[in-house]
Design an enzyme around this catalytic site. Sequence first.
Site, PDB file in Angstrom:
ATOM      1  N   ASP A 281      29.813 -47.378  -7.466  1.00  0.00           N
ATOM      2  CA  ASP A 281      30.446 -48.439  -8.403  1.00  0.00           C
ATOM      3  C   ASP A 281      31.422 -47.388  -9.099  1.00  0.00           C
ATOM      4  O   ASP A 281      31.697 -46.170  -8.929  1.00  0.00           O
ATOM      5  CB  ASP A 281      29.466 -48.633  -9.473  1.00  0.00           C
TER       6      ASP A 281
HETATM    7  C1  NOJ Z   1      31.788 -51.836 -12.632  1.00  0.00           C
HETATM    8  C2  NOJ Z   1      30.937 -53.016 -12.269  1.00  0.00           C
HETATM    9  O1  NOJ Z   1      29.573 -52.648 -12.398  1.00  0.00           O
HETATM   10  C3  NOJ Z   1      31.160 -53.548 -10.876  1.00  0.00           C
HETATM   11  O2  NOJ Z   1      30.290 -54.727 -10.901  1.00  0.00           O
HETATM   12  C4  NOJ Z   1      32.405 -53.936 -10.475  1.00  0.00           C
HETATM   13  O3  NOJ Z   1      32.437 -54.264  -9.403  1.00  0.00           O
HETATM   14  C5  NOJ Z   1      33.276 -52.606 -10.740  1.00  0.00           C
HETATM   15  N1  NOJ Z   1      33.000 -51.984 -12.113  1.00  0.00           N
HETATM   16  C6  NOJ Z   1      34.814 -52.651 -10.351  1.00  0.00           C
HETATM   17  O4  NOJ Z   1      35.224 -53.640 -11.524  1.00  0.00           O
END
Ligand code: NOJ
Length: 741
Positions: A281
């Site tokens: 993430d």
């Molecule tokens: C953080 C989020 O937790 C995740 O769900 C998302 O896909 C990513 N950022 C990318 O934006």
Amino acid sequence: MKTRSVFFYISFALVTVSGFAQNYEAKVDSLMNLMTLQEKIGQTVMYSGHWDQTGPIIGTDNDKYIREGHMGAMLNAMSVKGTRDLQKLAMEESRLGIPLLFGYDVIHGHRTIFPINLGLSASWDLKMIEESARIAAEEASAEGIHWKFAPMVDISREPRWGRISEGAGEDVYLGSEIAKAYVKGFQGEDLSQPNTILACAKHYVAYGAPQAGRDYHTVNMGEGELRNVYLPPFKATVDAGVETFMSAFNELNGIPTSGNQFTLRDILRGEWGFEGFVVSDYTSINEMIPHGFAKDSIDAARLGINAGVDMDMMGHVYRLHLEQLVEEEKVSEAYINDACRRILLAKFKLGLFDDPYRYINKERENTTKYKPEFLQKARELAAASSVLLQNKQQALPLSKNTKSIAFIGPLVKDEYDIIGNWAAKGDRNGKAVSVFEGISEYLKPEQILYAKGCDILDTGDSEFAEAISVSKKADAIVLVMGEGHHMSGEAASRTSLKIPGVQPELIAKIREANPNKKITLVLMNGRPLNLSSEVALVDAILEVWFPGTMGGAGTADVLFGAYNPSGKLTVTFPRNVGQVPIYYNMKNTGRPIPESNPKEDYKSNYIDVPNTPLFYFGHGLSYTSFEYSDLELSSESIGFSETLTASVNVTNSGNYDGYEVVQLYIHDKVASVTRPVKELKGFQKIFLKKGETKDVVFTISAADLKFYNHKMIYGVEPGVFEIAITPSSDFKFENTFTLKD
Ligand code: NOJ
């Protein structure tokens, strides 16, 4: 590197890749033979395009990284123009000309926005959910996107957590079925088609169970609960062929999930045989430093790659440190080769080595968004996702012949919040159909009265007087209220589950001024709310979540009975926040409340509210009524290799045609580890004309009764099982069968 050899390598690579190799693996090997270690590491790096969505952008030397072959993927980069320029740079100015992969958060639609995922799950309609994912893939791929960071398959029993809005609710079985539907919809049958997209199962794992409901917070959980509840939807995506996974932000039992060898290497790769790639993430590898698990960013890179995270989203730590870590023998080069190989393989499967511009097509971009059939599906899904929580005095459906109806509340005319959080490229400025526009299809202007009454987060009552006066002039009242879209989603946890601001006060005032009028509350929100006061103040409650681009139209279809509501809750609505976590398939305790004497002392209860929720998982009313009768089991007992059929007659005994979600539950009465009091094991969404009866049949085999025991062995134990086929999880078992030794 001298210019001459750069060109030599580019052409050699392309000839090798497209010309001689017979299958993707061989093609990947040929390409990797040409790559330096730093270029291989480059494939494991992802940076953000022109803007960031969820975190700080660290460094913006994107062009430089692309030229140097130090970037394999980008997020937040889209549009035909934008992706063509970037892809051209990669193809024409990097040494090996390896195409970039473009990823984006396409969560519940791309341009055409569907209801938020929690709402979609309330449709219990796997086919429609798959169709919504297919449409999202069509629209996103037409704007150059190859990969979407969805589905989120985190089970959550935590309504304080804002991201409960992005999932499919609290149940393992339903969550797993829905997870598969999304993967099928996004990836389609053939990934090399330019309208199919890589899916990404996230957030691996147990992110939906944060301590105290606070986002990114600690998760402590026994392995039994992890395996029985939180892992199965992820496993289901692997079974459905998902190509990528995203490791999460949270720690799990002391080990951050982006550095967790047990969940990533042992379970995901070892037990499940997952062959795709894992992306972190957003800076979740770096976040192992504040977690107190990594000393510094070099250590974080080591922990991430060694655990099995193949791609570093925005963290910069793989680009900066992996080469040194290999030199120092702290990371095996084989891990980097594996990661690079998996990422290249995904690019081959998408057909990017045959044509790196295959998703870049101006005509498709211009003609694919907001197609009439997409909008129609969005309207149908807005209606199918709405849940009629309460309908006293048959306040709904509304009649088109009512002389005047007052529509009151901050969300009546809203075209902004209605598409919800994580609404990708959804247009918040005028494209979405508001409830006001929706009801205008059914009523003449002179029948419609309107007052805003307050804003969502207002603390004062300056607009109350006008709203009350408008309400008094009308024959019926519809309140459209709820949360703002920013109140759920990432980093949007709440400690209160009440309808925010002064909206609850306005509801009370309107009831006070109109003691005998039928009042309907239409709710938009991203989580279960505490509606304990509202259930007494209003007649009908229609939960429409954030219903999307066509939300107002779909909601109006339900309000006026053009669509008979069929949605059922996939998450429990508590009486108050103190009951949280509360979910239907809890354990019994050694001191359950006795049915014969619910007030008995020293039982597992509260002294201020009952244990029961306000609205149960599986609950949802219809304008018609359904009667269940004659539950029949094909046998009283089955052996391990036999199956049992359970059937029930469902009759539409009311005055409207409609859908009903028929639910099958079981209870394993005694086992070597305690089992939940109820477990959903099947469901069927059926359509019944008024007066019609259908025999609904389920088949159960021993495999459906398996669970992980205390030794983490997945199996089934003989014994007595209770069974029921019902319209919601609010029931008592009356039948049993035995699984024989
Ligand atoms: C953080 C989020 O937790 C995740 O769900 C998302 O896909 C990513 N950022 C990318 O934006």
